[in-house]
Each structure stands twice: as structure tokens, then as C-alpha cells.
Design a protein around this motif. Structure first.
Motif, PDB file in Angstrom:
ATOM      1  N   ARG A  38     -18.920  60.363  90.727  1.00 21.84           N
ATOM      2  CA  ARG A  38     -19.382  61.379  89.784  1.00 21.84           C
ATOM      3  C   ARG A  38     -18.218  62.269  89.367  1.00 21.84           C
ATOM      4  NH1 ARG A  38     -22.536  65.973  92.486  1.00 21.84           N
ATOM      5  NH2 ARG A  38     -20.397  66.393  93.044  1.00 21.84           N
ATOM      6  N   ASP A  39     -17.407  62.674  90.343  1.00 22.30           N
ATOM      7  CA  ASP A  39     -16.284  63.542  90.016  1.00 22.30           C
ATOM      8  C   ASP A  39     -15.194  62.804  89.263  1.00 22.30           C
ATOM      9  OD1 ASP A  39     -17.662  65.505  91.250  1.00 22.30           O
ATOM     10  OD2 ASP A  39     -16.696  65.201  93.183  1.00 22.30           O
ATOM     11  N   ARG A  40     -15.112  61.499  89.481  1.00 20.49           N
ATOM     12  CA  ARG A  40     -14.137  60.704  88.735  1.00 20.49           C
ATOM     13  C   ARG A  40     -14.415  60.774  87.234  1.00 20.49           C
ATOM     14  NH1 ARG A  40     -12.681  54.990  87.528  1.00 20.49           N
ATOM     15  NH2 ARG A  40     -14.842  54.764  87.002  1.00 20.49           N
TER      16      ARG A  40
ATOM     17  N   ASP B  77      -3.656  71.919  72.026  1.00 22.32           N
ATOM     18  CA  ASP B  77      -3.869  73.056  72.926  1.00 22.32           C
ATOM     19  C   ASP B  77      -5.240  73.014  73.592  1.00 22.32           C
ATOM     20  OD1 ASP B  77      -1.417  74.005  72.486  1.00 22.32           O
ATOM     21  OD2 ASP B  77      -1.973  75.422  70.908  1.00 22.32           O
ATOM     22  N   GLU B  78      -6.231  72.602  72.821  1.00 19.88           N
ATOM     23  CA  GLU B  78      -7.580  72.560  73.386  1.00 19.88           C
ATOM     24  C   GLU B  78      -7.649  71.547  74.533  1.00 19.88           C
ATOM     25  OE1 GLU B  78     -12.091  71.492  72.105  1.00 19.88           O
ATOM     26  OE2 GLU B  78     -10.506  71.259  70.627  1.00 19.88           O
ATOM     27  N   GLN B  79      -6.989  70.414  74.296  1.00 16.37           N
ATOM     28  CA  GLN B  79      -6.973  69.390  75.335  1.00 16.37           C
ATOM     29  C   GLN B  79      -6.212  69.857  76.568  1.00 16.37           C
ATOM     30  OE1 GLN B  79      -5.334  66.306  72.934  1.00 16.37           O
ATOM     31  NE2 GLN B  79      -7.328  65.491  72.358  1.00 16.37           N
ATOM     32  N   LYS B  80      -5.151  70.636  76.334  1.00 13.09           N
ATOM     33  CA  LYS B  80      -4.400  71.192  77.459  1.00 13.09           C
ATOM     34  C   LYS B  80      -5.303  72.043  78.339  1.00 13.09           C
ATOM     35  CE  LYS B  80       0.295  71.927  75.764  1.00 13.09           C
ATOM     36  NZ  LYS B  80       1.169  73.014  75.314  1.00 13.09           N
ATOM     37  N   LYS B  81      -6.084  72.907  77.663  1.00 10.37           N
ATOM     38  CA  LYS B  81      -6.984  73.792  78.416  1.00 10.37           C
ATOM     39  C   LYS B  81      -7.960  72.967  79.249  1.00 10.37           C
ATOM     40  CE  LYS B  81      -7.216  77.543  75.372  1.00 10.37           C
ATOM     41  NZ  LYS B  81      -7.956  77.848  74.141  1.00 10.37           N
ATOM     42  N   LYS B  82      -8.514  71.938  78.610  1.00 11.85           N
ATOM     43  CA  LYS B  82      -9.475  71.109  79.325  1.00 11.85           C
ATOM     44  C   LYS B  82      -8.828  70.394  80.506  1.00 11.85           C
ATOM     45  CE  LYS B  82     -13.037  70.364  75.937  1.00 11.85           C
ATOM     46  NZ  LYS B  82     -13.589  69.514  74.897  1.00 11.85           N
ATOM     47  N   LEU B  83      -7.589  69.957  80.309  1.00 14.24           N
ATOM     48  CA  LEU B  83      -6.881  69.297  81.402  1.00 14.24           C
ATOM     49  C   LEU B  83      -6.745  70.230  82.605  1.00 14.24           C
ATOM     50  CD1 LEU B  83      -3.914  67.370  79.735  1.00 14.24           C
ATOM     51  CD2 LEU B  83      -5.483  66.444  81.396  1.00 14.24           C
ATOM     52  N   LEU B  84      -6.318  71.460  82.329  1.00 12.28           N
ATOM     53  CA  LEU B  84      -6.104  72.405  83.428  1.00 12.28           C
ATOM     54  C   LEU B  84      -7.412  72.703  84.141  1.00 12.28           C
ATOM     55  CD1 LEU B  84      -3.556  74.836  81.786  1.00 12.28           C
ATOM     56  CD2 LEU B  84      -3.132  73.160  83.575  1.00 12.28           C
ATOM     57  N   LYS B  85      -8.473  72.871  83.328  1.00 11.75           N
ATOM     58  CA  LYS B  85      -9.780  73.183  83.922  1.00 11.75           C
ATOM     59  C   LYS B  85     -10.253  72.027  84.797  1.00 11.75           C
ATOM     60  CE  LYS B  85     -14.030  74.722  82.185  1.00 11.75           C
ATOM     61  NZ  LYS B  85     -14.886  74.686  80.986  1.00 11.75           N
ATOM     62  N   GLY B  86     -10.095  70.811  84.266  1.00 11.51           N
ATOM     63  CA  GLY B  86     -10.516  69.632  85.010  1.00 11.51           C
ATOM     64  C   GLY B  86      -9.764  69.510  86.324  1.00 11.51           C
ATOM     65  N   MET B  87      -8.456  69.801  86.298  1.00 14.80           N
ATOM     66  CA  MET B  87      -7.662  69.687  87.521  1.00 14.80           C
ATOM     67  C   MET B  87      -8.127  70.676  88.575  1.00 14.80           C
ATOM     68  SD  MET B  87      -5.812  67.197  87.188  1.00 14.80           S
ATOM     69  CE  MET B  87      -6.801  66.426  85.945  1.00 14.80           C
ATOM     70  N   ASP B  88      -8.473  71.895  88.119  1.00 16.84           N
ATOM     71  CA  ASP B  88      -8.957  72.898  89.076  1.00 16.84           C
ATOM     72  C   ASP B  88     -10.242  72.427  89.746  1.00 16.84           C
ATOM     73  OD1 ASP B  88      -6.913  74.631  88.788  1.00 16.84           O
ATOM     74  OD2 ASP B  88      -7.839  75.779  87.168  1.00 16.84           O
ATOM     75  N   ALA B  89     -11.165  71.914  88.913  1.00 20.86           N
ATOM     76  CA  ALA B  89     -12.442  71.458  89.462  1.00 20.86           C
ATOM     77  C   ALA B  89     -12.224  70.328  90.455  1.00 20.86           C
ATOM     78  CB  ALA B  89     -13.350  71.003  88.322  1.00 20.86           C
ATOM     79  N   LEU B  90     -11.331  69.408  90.091  1.00 21.19           N
ATOM     80  CA  LEU B  90     -11.100  68.255  90.963  1.00 21.19           C
ATOM     81  C   LEU B  90     -10.445  68.673  92.270  1.00 21.19           C
ATOM     82  CD1 LEU B  90      -9.946  65.492  88.525  1.00 21.19           C
ATOM     83  CD2 LEU B  90     -11.869  65.415  90.057  1.00 21.19           C
TER      84      LEU B  90
END
Lengths: 173, 325, 115, 390, 157
Positions: D129-131, D162-175
Motif C-alpha cells: 500500500r505504501d509502495r 516545482d509542484e512535482q518537487k513538493k509532492k516528492l518531498l511530501k511523499g518521502m516524508d510519509a515513506l
């Protein structure tokens, strides 16, 4: 009446057996991914079975290699009737990028009859679910209508179908 | 008239029809809970029913080398054994129809039959996977059966009776036995999990190790019968534990003055709630653990479960000997 | 500390949480803007240069001569296509684009040919 | 008690690379595993000679569907080196981000599959699920969940906004948060530990002798990581640690992979925060001058090697691919010796070709050449089994 | 760059005319031509003096009359490729598994795909190609064009 009941049960409980005939894994992990919480095939009553004896639908991925086709054929023969074959991914449909390689025979349909082709490299798990629905649409007119609508509208928002799964048309935010 | 009633008991309630329906419902509950634990949606409510109907309508294949008669007979055998076992368990008022002194032993005996049938089934289907599975099933049988029997002996000693109905009546007039023997309850639930061959004890049909294990070669209606037999075994096991530890149909309400219908309703509701509670526990265990290896399983049973059940038994005999009950 | 059932609180918490499942087909998944789905071909823009067929890694895109045309024009067989987007990338006139459509399973392989 | 022979595979559904291992076993203990591969052999090396470099990028991606990006990166990197092309830094950073995202997706997948092998389905479901977070990010940027088609000779094909960058950072934090939770589970759940501790032992010297690579080698205490030893893409500028573990068993390999996950989150965060400006690709010639090159990368499973020999045309003369799984097979055979049949899936999975299950085990009694055992043999089997266990 | 140069000097000094054409194409990449009969000595020397025990793979390349074999050795990111030649009409090579046990599968691979006979291999068997693949056809040779090879038949179990 009995026929109707049997037909209903077949639509509701298509167990699948996953068969890799020499693909690159891309489609395989998408088939497995479609079992996991995000997609959850079990809500359609689909279970993945390790043995073809228990299965109704063979989900074949990958181009058919020379080394494996006899075994693939045997697995097909071991599956009890009524059986269906789903070719998932471009390699399974036609050989894809490996067509013409010396060790590849071509798509799944060179060895066994295929019911539904799911193109994509690899197809999204959603597309695999759609392929299963397409397969079931030949059994159930209600699903046939839904599939037709999905195909016609393509990617749209306002598709409402009730009674496909027993969860009703519960909408999430 | 009484014969008619008897037939009704056997075929409709609490016998054949009710039992099948309830077993399928229990399977649904189990699968749904399991799915929800895993953050999924899970199957729709009629799913087990659809599975069974579909399996019944499938083509019938028997492997060439398998013994056709045995392969056909064994599922029926298992199915009949568990259905019979259920008839001895009281579910709604203080007399089970077929109750007699010593029916606890009969139930325990009948509950062992499905495992033996599974073993024979695996052995006779002449597939190497199922033969490995059969070996594991029979090895496992000896491991969990001992603590399970020992621990179910406790209630019988306390209530001074080998009859399930007496034990239940003892509980409704005193207190639920889980208060006295919580250890026994835990051991019983774990051993039941082993009996049902579910994670962490699903070694005989470990899907990632030996594919489907015992039932690899089983197709169509024979597979359906086996699945049903295992579902019913789960109901019987849950009902047995709830009768011996959770007071069976007892629901804290004095039912003496009420009409028979109300008595039936309350008792039956208590039965449902308690069995569902045990299924909830079983589903939680299934979601919580990894599968053990067969040697680890045997070690676990003899190192932990059996001593615990013996301690429980000694405590009970001590209490009994002191004459507190 | 080792104790059995380390996940107990987690699994019971998930019992009351809403499942993570996207109920496809009742609700639609989020498809990103630049998803590489079904190929669309615009005949009016095409100059018949054949670059797409030259670079196609799987031979899904071939130049085919039609009666009404003077020069051969590209034909796509989605049954072989890898959806890599190389053809759209090399196309000098943007006559090929990859859409967000991914639902095109079929009973009949010949219906996967886009002309 | 005669030795019995069990062929495992090759066509099991969940097998990622169809493989056949014939096992000689005594009771439940493996004496000697014999290997047979090639069921998945499609003739890619020959096919590469008949295709142009551009086409080969997409063919290389389909060598393996899980490490698709690393395969195409290796090929592209070799071609760029042959062309002596200077790649824009931004392109290299994006390539690195994808390499690490792919490592995350592969390791999470592995963690789930390993849990599934030992029957821990709940952990399997949670990790997968997290993957999906990673898969969404990959799809968001590249347009496909598995085969990204991000590489081209001269850089990358798609930019990160930039939007994708933000999402990347957010995703990494969650993971990161979830991964820490899984570390906790994997180290406290006794039933899981029982199945991974002391199983599939590969001593350091043996691993070195048999040329193990990747997490298999690092799990045995061998410090070899191409990202450090022979930096490619943007790894020379990004700070990270090479993880090793001295446990030498399946647990060691698990620890290495999980810690690598945590490292990968850091790498991605660093790369996203320090993404250089500029263009992402350079135009490259189609014809590549005659030369030969070795291109090494660290795939999620270990070192990946491409040998490319060019002949001045737009098609390569010879491409040799050495995948990490092949390098790890001798070590895996070593690990299987003396283990239990029940441990085969997890030991095999620890190498990460992942036999999720096995198919068609045929028991052949070697002496009598019979396909099954009779009752007497069964009894002896049982007795012997317990003797061996003791 | 020091290690590469050191190895170059050392090999030239020790093996003199048996090694030639030492090329350091970039940092950490060394290509060395070795005479076939001296290959094992060079490998032993590298193993004993520099502790190189890791073999990445063996590449076989079809070059006109000869088949070229490249032994890629790796140590801390430095890749040393030893190149030997063997005639195409009767290609053979001694096994190196006694020095580098990790080369077992790679030797089988070149045997399958290029038809190079590996002498004294501990377990010579077909590794990659199908069981029914005809003998004498080696798919990676340039003179073999991809054409159809007759398929096998389903055997009764």
C-alpha cells in the motif's frame, strides 16, 4: 433458474492463476499490485491461486519463450472447464518488443486461445481490472453495459453504476 | 410429530441448512475482517456462497494416478463429521437435542476427523505437493491436539460432567469459566487456530511454499465440500469454546420467567455474539503473525502450549480438590 | 523488546479506518496529466516523414500505403506498442500524441490497430 | 532413507525470473541444489545488435520490469561515454532521483514479498500500500508506473517542475515515517524473526569467493557499492552512506535493504533541494564512433554491468548484459545447502529474484525411481525427519 | 589513477611479451591483451598480489576469425578487463573456476551462447538455451542470422 445462479456465481467468483511465460516482471508486479489495498481485487471475489487446478482465469504475462511453451500448454490443459485466458501486456498480446527474437515464439495466442487482450506496457492495475470486467461482460449483461459506458466515455467523472459490487455506489471524497 | 421435529432439527435448524448458511457467513466475516485489518475493502457478503456454487458447477477432474474412490469419498467424510459434531453443541436453550453424558468427547473426536481426512486427501491425490502437505498436516495434528484436549478437560472437571450442556448450565448458575481459567481460553483459541490450519499454523497448505498444499489436485465440488467442511469446523470450534468458556447461551439475563420464544431469542443472540467474538480473535491472530516452520510449530506447541495447559489443569484440580466448587 | 503481536494496535486501528482502496470502476483513479496511454494520430498534421516508424523500438508503428494516399502513412498496432512515447517525441509536427485513456482491452486483437 | 530429488519451478506464476532448481533433499533438509536457468531467455543481446541505440533504450528497460530505469541508465551512460558527451547536471540529477525512486520501489516491493514468503500477509499488504506512494510519484513525473522511458542518449526526457518537487518531498516524508514503523515491526515480531534469523547463512569469505553482489554481499559484511566505488550519474556530489551488515543471514539482508531505503529518502531530498537549473538534455548524434566501454551501475539488486562495443554505425556491435541476479546465484546455492525445504522461498527471496511460490514439485525416489512413496517409506520419512532435526 | 598505472607497470614487468596493448580508457577502466596460455598466470598474479577475487563476468565477442573473451575483474571500482583470443573454428579455453569460483555460470554462458568449449569445467551442462536447442548453433555468433528454429513437442509427464 439454476443456469442463472451458476452464471451469477461465475461472474462473482473468478479465481485467477498467474502464469509468467517469460516476461520482464513489469506486468507481473502489476498483477500482484492489483491484489493490494489500493486496488484490491478481492472485492470482485477474485483470489489468486497458486495452482491452475483451482483457477477459472489464467492471467498470462510475457512473451512466450521456446523454453516454457510446453509447460504453459500443460498448465492450460490442467485448468478445469470453464476456463478463460487473459493476456496482460503487449508482450503477451503479440510478443511486443521481443517479437522476432530467436527464443520467442510470439504472443500467448500462439500456444493457447486467448479471450481478452489487455494492451499496455505494463497496463495499470486498473486496466487489468478493466480487462477482467471485459471478460466478465461476456457473461453478464449488466457488466457489459458498464464496460460499454467506460469505453465510450473514456476517462470521465460522471459514471455511475450500481450493484456491480455489493458495496453499492459508495462515493469517497 | 416428534419425528417431524427431529427431521426439522437435522435438516433446517440447527442442522444442515442453518449450519451451512452460518458457516458461509462466518467465512465472509473472517475474510472481511482480515481484509479490513489489511486496509482493504474485502469481499462482498455473498462471496463464499458464490465461490461454493461456482466450484460445484466446475468441471470434474481426477488425476490419472489418484485413487478415484478415495478422492471422492474423503471430502464427504470430513463434511459429515463436522456437521454431526455441531448437533451436540447447545445453541439456544438448556437442552441440546442430541445431548447425552459424554458428548464432549464425541465432539472432540469428530473435530479431529477433518484433519485426518485432509491428510488422506493429500496422500491419495498423488501430487508431491499434497504429499508434503499431508506429512506436515499429520505432524502438526499431534502438536496442537494435546494442549487442545488438555485444556478442554478443565471445564469438564469443574462442572463434574462430560456433557457440554451440563457445563453450560454450571456456568449460567455460577460464573463464566473464562474468569477462572483465562489461560485455558487463550490456549484453546490458539490450538483452534492450529486445528483450522490458518496463519501462523497454515504450514500444510503454505501457499508460498507448497502452492495449495493438501488440496492442490482437488477440483470442483470436492474442493467445495472441503472448503465447506473447514468453514463448518470453524463454527463448531468457535461454538465449542464459547460453550465451555464463555457460558454458551448464557447472557446474564434470567430467562426463567420468559416465554420459550424470548428464551430462544436471547440464547441464540448470545450464541451469535460469542461465536463472532471468537472469529474476531481468530482473524486477528491470522493477521498478526508470520507462518512458522513445521519444526518451530511443534516446538512451540510442546514448549509453551502443552505446559500452559497442564498448569491450568493442575490449578483446576487443586481448586476442585480444595472443595471450593 | 520482542513480543508477539507487535502489530496489534495497528491492525485494530485499520479496522475503523476507511480502506485505502480506490473503488474502480465506481470511482476513477487520478491519472496524471502526462500519462502515456492510448496513441492518437492526427492525419491532417502528418507529413509522412516516417521518423516514427524508424525509431519505434517494437515495430508497432509501421508505414503503410493506402489506396487514397500518395505516400505511406503510419499505422499503430497497440498490441505491440510499448507506450514509450518515442514516436511522439521525434514527430516534427506533433501528429502523434499519447492520451490519458488506458481502458482498451479487447476480445479481438485486430481492433487494437490505430490508423 | 534414500535421497529424494525435488525440481522446483520453472513456470511458477509469481516467479519473477522463471528458474528451475533441482534439490536433492534428505527429509526436509536440502543436501544439494542444482540449477537450471534460461526459461526467461529471450535473446535480448542478439536483438540489441539489430536495433539502433534509441530503440535499445526501450529494449533495455524491458530486461527487467522492476529495475527498468537502471538498465536504461546503464546503456545510455555507456553510449554517452562513447560519444564523449557532457550531460547537463540537471539531467543527471533527475536521472539520479529516478534511480533512487526505483530503488525505493524495488526494496519496498522486496520487503512485502519477503513478508509474503513467510506468510506475513498483513505486512505485505501494508508495504505494498505504501509502495503506491512511490508508484504515484513515478507515474506523475514519467507517465507510467513501471517502465518510465525517462532516459535518452544525452540526458533525460522529462523535467521535474516545482509542484512535482513538493509532492516528492511530501511523499518521502510519509515513506520515512512508515519505514521506521516497519523497522520496528520487523525487529520485534518474534514469528517473523524466527523465520529470518540464522536462515540462509552466507559467510563473508564465501560471499567474497563466490562473487556475490549488492545487498547479498553487503548483508554479509562485504563493503561493495558501485555508487561509492565508481560514482556515476550525480552520486559523486550527493552525500550518502554505503550500508553493510555483519549478520550474514536473511535478517542481515533485510537490515541492509531497510537502511538503504532510509538512505534513499535522504538522497532524494538532497537531490530535489539542490536540483541545478538549466536544460535536461543535449542533442546527441545517432552514430556512435568505434570503441568499447564498460558501464557499471548499482541496481537495487547489485552491480549491473553493460559491455558495449560500437562499430561507428547507429547500431551497437555487441552488448553484453550481466544482471546482478546471475552473479548471486552461486551464493544462493551455497545458502540453500543444509537448509529446510520450508526456507527455500525466503532464502531465494533474500537474493531478490523472488520465488513467491513454487510449482510442480516432483518427488522422485532416487533408488527405485518411483514417483511417490509408499506407506512404509512415509513412516521412515517421518522418523528420519525427526532424527535430522535433532 | 595510481592503482591502474601501478598494475600496468607491474604486469608489463612480470609478464613481458605475454601482455600487450594495455589501455587505460578512463579512470578505473583497464583493458589488457593477454596471451591465451598465460591467462591463468595473470589471474593468479592479480589475485595474490592485489587480492582481486571478484569476477564480474566473461564477455565473448565475435570478431571475424577469432572469438574474443574479456574477463572483467573488479576491485574497489577498478575494473580490469583481460582480453584473450581463440580461433573461431575450434574455440576453447581453460576453466578459471579453480582460481575464481564465481566464474562458474559465466563460463557456461559463453559455452552456450558462443560455442567456446571450456575445458575441465566442473559441471558442464546447458545453462540458458532450451533443452531442445539444436547443437552447433550459437546464437551470438555473427554468422548466425535470427531465423526460425524448429520448436519442441509437448512431452507426456
Amino acid at each position: 433458474m439454476l443456469d442463472k445462479l451458476i452464471n451469477w456465481s461465475r461472474v462473482k467468483s473468478p479465481w485467477i492463476c498467474h502464469l509468467n511465460t517469460g516476461g520482464c516482471n513489469g506486468c507481473d508486479i502489476e498483477v500482484v499490485a492489483s491484489l493490494t489495498p489500493r486496488f484490491d481485487l478481492e472485492r470482485f471475489g477474485i483470489l489468486i491461486k497458486g495452482t491452475p487446478r483451482h483457477a477459472d482465469v489464467l492471467v498470462a504475462t510475457g512473451a512466450m519463450t521456446r523454453q516454457i511453451w510446453t509447460r504453459a500448454r500443460r498448465i492450460y490443459d490442467q485448468t478445469p472447464e470453464p476456463k478463460f485466458v487473459l493476456a496482460v501486456g503487449s508482450c503477451a498480446c503479440s510478443g511486443g518488443v521481443f517479437r522476432g527474437c530467436y527464443n520467442v515464439l510470439g504472443g500467448i495466442d500462439t500456444v493457447m486461445p486467448v479471450n481478452v487482450y489487455v494492451p499496455g506496457c505494463p497496463p495499470r492495475p486498473d486496466a487489468i481490472i478493466f480487462g477482467v470486467l471485459k471478460l466478465l461482460s461476456s457473461l453478464d449483461p449488466k457488466i457489459a453495459k458498464l464496460v460499454e459506458e467506460l469505453e465510450r466515455k473514456g476517462y470521465g467523472k460522471d459514471i455511475e453504476v450500481k450493484g456491480l459490487t455489493d458495496h453499492g455506489s459508495r462515493k469517497r471524497d | 410429530m416428534s419425528i417431524l421435529l427431529e427431521v426439522l432439527y437435522l435438516l433446517v435448524f440447527p442442522g444442515f441448512l442453518f449450519l451451512i448458511a452460518y458457516a458461509l457467513f462466518i467465512e465472509y466475516v473472517d475474510r472481511k475482517l482480515y481484509a479490513r485489518f489489511q486496509h482493504r475493502v474485502g469481499p462482498p457478503i455473498l462471496q463464499p456462497f458464490a465461490d461454493i456454487i461456482k466450484l460445484l458447477s466446475k468441471e470434474d477432474l481426477v488425476p490419472k494416478k489418484a485413487d478415484r474412490k478415495m478422492v471422492s469419498a474423503i471430502p464427504l467424510f470430513a463434511f459429515a463429521a463436522v456437521i454431526t459434531a455441531f448437533l451436540y453443541i447447545p445453541i439456544w436453550f438448556n437442552q441440546s437435542f442430541f445431548s447425552f453424558q459424554g458428548d464432549l468427547i464425541v465432539v472432540l473426536y469428530l473435530l479431529s476427523i477433518p484433519t485426518l481426512a485432509l491428510f488422506l486427501a493429500g496422500w491419495h491425490s498423488s501430487n508431491p505437493f499434497s504429499q508434503v502437505g499431508a506429512m506436515r498436516a499429520i505432524t502438526q495434528l499431534f502438536a496442537y491436539e494435546v494442549p487442545f484436549f488438555l485444556v478442554l478437560l478443565g471445564p469438564a472437571i469443574i462442572a463434574d460432567s462430560w456433557s457440554i450442556i451440563d457445563i453450560v448450565n454450571f456456568q449460567s448458575s455460577n460464573f463464566w469459566l473464562i474468569l477462572m481459567m483465562p489461560l485455558g481460553f487463550i490456549v484453546a483459541v490458539i490450538a483452534l487456530q492450529g486445528k483450522l490450519e490458518r496463519i501462523p499454523f497454515d504450514i500444510p497448505d503454505a501457499e508460498t511454499e507448497i502452492v495449495g498444499g493438501l488440496l492442490v489436485e482437488y477440483v470442483g465440488r470436492r474442493l467445495a465440500l472441503f472448503r465447506m467442511a473447514i468453514d463448518i469446523e470453524m463454527v463448531v470450534g468457535a461454538a465449542l469454546i464459547s460453550a465451555l468458556f464463555l457460558g454458551g447461551f448464557d447472557a446474564f439475563i434470567s430467562v426463567a420467567g420468559l416465554s420459550p420464544l424470548a428464551q430462544f431469542g436471547i440464547g441464540f443472540a448470545a450464541f451469535l455474539v460469542k461465536t463472532l467474538f471468537i472469529v474476531f480473535l481468530l482473524a486477528s491472530i491470522r493477521a498478526l503473525f508470520a507462518r512458522l516452520r513445521i519444526d518451530q510449530m511443534v516446538t512451540f506447541c510442546f514448549k509453551w502450549l502443552a505446559p500452559l495447559s497442564i498448569i491450568q489443569l493442575l490449578l483446576i484440580t487443586g481448586v476442585k480438590y480444595m472443595g471450593w466448587f | 523488546m520482542k513480543y508477539p503481536g507487535a502489530m496489534l494496535s495497528e491492525i485494530w486501528r485499520h479496522l475503523i479506518k476507511k480502506p485505502a482502496t480506490v473503488l474502480y470502476p465506481l470511482e476513477r483513479p487520478q491519472i496524471p496529466e502526462n500519462f502515456r496511454g492510448k496513441i492518437e494520430y492526427y492525419d491532417d498534421k502528418c507529413i509522412r516523414c516516417g521518423l516514427c516508424a524508424r525509431d519505434c523500438p517494437s515495430g508497432a508503428c509501421t508505414m503503410k500505403k493506402f489506396e487514397e494516399d500518395k505516400k505511406p502513412r503510419p499505422v499503430f498496432d497497440l498490441g505491440m506498442c510499448l507506450f514509450c512515447g518515442q514516436c511522439a517525441e521525434v514527430c516534427p509536427k506533433d501528429a502523434i500524441s499519447l492520451t490519458k485513456k488506458f481502458e482498451f482491452s479487447t476480445f479481438d486483437k485486430s481492433s487494437l490497430i490505430v490508423e | 532413507m534414500a535421497e529424494i530429488t525435488i525440481p522446483i519451478g520453472p513456470q511458477h506464476p509469481a516467479l519473477k525470473e522463471p528458474i528451475n532448481i533441482t534439490l536433492k533433499v534428505e527429509g526436509e533438509v536440502i543436501v544439494e541444489p542444482i540449477l537450471r536457468i534460461g526459461y526467461n531467455h529471450r535473446g535480448i543481446e542478439k536483438a540489441m545488435e539489430a536495433r539502433s541505440y534509441i530503440q535499445n533504450i526501450y529494449l533495455a528497460e524491458r530486461v527487467c520490469g522492476i529495475c527498468s530505469h537502471v538498465h536504461s541508465s546503464t546503456l545510455v551512460q555507456g553510449a554517452e561515454e562513447l560519444l564523449e558527451l557532457e550531460i547537463p547536471r540537471r539531467g543527471l540529477y533527475i536521472r539520479t532521483i529516478f534511480l533512487e525512486l526505483e530503488r525505493i520501489h524495488s526494496h519496498l516491493l522486496w520487503l512485502g514479498v519477503a513478508a509474503h514468503e513467510v506468510g506475513f500477509d498483513t505486512l505485505f499488504m501494508y508495504t505494498w500500500r505504501d509502495r503506491e506512494i512511490v508508484m504515484d510519484l513515478l507515474e506523475l513525473i514519467s507517465g507510467n508506473r513501471v517502465n518510465y522511458a525517462m532516459n535518452t542518449v544525452g540526458g533525460t526526457r522529462r523535467d521535474i517542475n516545482d509542484e512535482q518537487k513538493k509532492k516528492l518531498l511530501k511523499g518521502m516524508d510519509a515513506l520515512e515515517e512508515r519505514t521506521k514503523y516497519y523497522v520496528k515491526i520487523a525487529t520485534t515480531e518474534p514469528t517473523f524473526l524466527k523465520r529470518v534469523e540464522g536462515v540462509g547463512i552466507l559467510k563473508k569469505e564465501v560471499a567474497k569467493k563466490l562473487c556475490a553482489v549488492g545487498p547479498t554481499a553487503r548483508g554479509s559484511g562485504l563493503r561493495m557499492d558501485i555508487r561509492k566505488d565508481d560514482p556515476y550519474a550525480a552520486y559523486d556530489e550527493i552525500p550518502f552512506e554505503a550500508i553493510t551488515s555483519d549478520l550474514c543471514d536473511v535478517m542481515g539482508r533485510t537490515v541492509v535493504r531497510v537502511k538503504e531505503l532510509l538512505e534513499a529518502y535522504k538522497i532524494i531530498k538532497y537531490a530535489v533541494n539542490n536540483l541545478p537549473a538549466g536544460e535536461i538534455r543535449k542533442k546527441a548524434r545517432r552514430k556512435i564512433p568505434e570503441n568499447e566501454i564498460l558501464s557499471y551501475t548499482e541496481a537495487p539488486r547489485g552491480e549491473l554491468l553493460y559491455y558495449i562495443k560500437s562499430n561507428g554505425t547507429e547500431k551497437p556491435e555487441r552488448v553484453k548484459i550481466r544482471t546482478p541476479t546471475l552473479a548471486n546465484i552461486p551464493s544462493t546455492i551455497e545458502m540453500l545447502k543444509g537448509g529446510y525445504i520450508a526456507d527455500i522461498p525466503i532464502v531465494f527471496a533474500a537474493m531478490d529474484p523472488c520465488i513467491a511460490c513454487m510449482d510442480r514439485v516432483i518427488l522422485v525416489d532416487k533408488k527405485n525411481n518411483e514417483r511417490s512413496m509408499n506407506w512404509e517409506a512415509l513412516r521412515r520419512y517421518g522418523i528420519k525427519w525427526y532424527e535430522v532435526k535433532r | 589513477m595510481e592503482v591502474e598505472k601501478e598494475i600496468k607497470e607491474d604486469l608489463l614487468k612480470t609478464f613481458k611479451e605475454y601482455v600487450s596493448n594495455i589501455k587505460i580508457s578512463r579512470a578505473r577502466r583497464v583493458f589488457i591483451d593477454v596471451k591465451k596460455e598465460k591467462l591463468k598466470d595473470v589471474l593468479l598474479h592479480l589475485r595474490d598480489k592485489y587480492g582481486i577475487t571478484h569476477i564480474s563476468t566473461i564477455t565473448a565477442v565475435d570478431v571475424n576469425e577469432n572469438i574474443e573473451l574479456l574477463y572483467h575483474l573488479l576491485k574497489d571500482g577498478v575494473c580490469i578487463s583481460l582480453r584473450i583470443h581463440t580461433p573461431k573454428n575450434a574455440p576453447d579455453v581453460d576453466t578459471v573456476t579453480d582460481i575464481l569460483p564465481g566464474a562458474v555460470l559465466y563460463e557456461l554462458e559463453i559455452q552456450d551462447m558462443m560455442g567456446v568449449v571450456v575445458k575441465d569445467h566442473p559441471d558442464p551442462k546447458r545453462l540458458i538455451l532450451p533443452d531442445d536447442w539444436p547443437d552447433g548453433i550459437y546464437p551470438l555468433r555473427k554468422d548466425w542470422k535470427v531465423d526460425w528454429v524448429e520448436g519442441g513437442e509437448i512431452k507426456e509427464e
